[in-house]
Design an enzyme around this catalytic site. Structure first.
Site: not given
Length: 249
Positions: A14, A17, A155, A188
């Protein structure tokens, strides 16, 4: 202190991005050869590919949906074919959604668990033959895993499980000289903030500034630095740890 990674072969999932992109670019600039993946075509893929072409080293950006076991296996085989070995793995790929638990469908639970947790299991499992003594696995978790986040039970569960996986593997793989750690980001600021309406982005910055000791959001570079530290020889005696990078949230 510079985290030199010259000659290191890395797999980062990943990586086109946000946090993943920052890790890929920082690692490449530190001298590593990096292979990363993406799920679908986008401008971010094109710009990362262009940036890596301008960075010394043997870098590759390939398509792979780590939510699918077969795709993970193909990705790791790509790393084996191109590099022959790996010195580091960063399990960064992840997805998130916000759904009340009472309305959370089984297929969405599975999608989040598969991409955020099962993919990490499979990447590490398949990469084991490529990881020798002194290699490092860094799993990107979440500060929210310890706190719990409403509307993100799936999540949060996946990221909390990532910590347990890391601790078990640190003990099991330690005799082989393989280290396994978690980096757990707080909030972030990525390019996703640029895509938001300005008022909403400003509101989020203000909200999280009040919740952190450093009174601001973190940057992608401030997250990439600790990841590079854990990939480098400077952390040779650190394993099984969770490093919170959250500004004192």
């Amino acid at each position: 202190m510079e985290f030199a990674l010259h000659g290191k072969k890395l797999l980062v999932t990943g990586g086109t991005r946000g946090i993943g992109r920052g890790i890929v670019l920082a690692a490449a600039r530190a001298g590593a050869d990096v292979l990363t993946c993406y799920r679908q075509e986008s401008e971010a893929v094109d710009t990362l590919t262009a940036a890596l072409k301008e960075t010394a080293g043997d870098h590759h950006v390939v398509r792979a949906d780590v939510g699918e076991i077969a795709e993970v296996d193909r990705l790791v085989q790509e790393a084996a074919d191109r590099f022959g070995q790996l010195h580091g793995v960063v399990n960064n790929a992840g997805v998130i959604s916000h759904i009340p638990f009472g309305e959370l469908p089984a297929d969405e639970w599975s999608r989040i668990i598969d991409t955020n947790l099962t993919a990490a299991y499979r990447v590490i499992h398949q990469a084991l033959p490529l990881l020798g003594a002194g290699s490092s696995v860094v799993n990107v978790g979440s500060r929210g895993a310890a706190a719990g986040i409403p509307l993100r039970a799936h999540y949060t569960a996946a990221k909390a499980a990532m910590t347990g996986l890391t601790r078990s593997l640190a003990k099991e793989l330690g005799p082989r000289g393989v280290r396994v750690n978690v980096v757990a980001p707080g909030v972030i600021e990525t390019e996703a903030f640029d895509a938001m309406p300005a008022e909403r982005a400003a509101g989020l910055r203000a909200t999280y500034a009040q919740k952190t000791a450093l009174a601001r959001l973190g940057t992608v570079d401030e997250l990439a630095g600790p990841v590079l530290f854990l990939l480098s020889e400077h952390s040779a005696y650190i394993t099984g740890e969770t490093l919170n990078v959250d500004g004192g949230i």
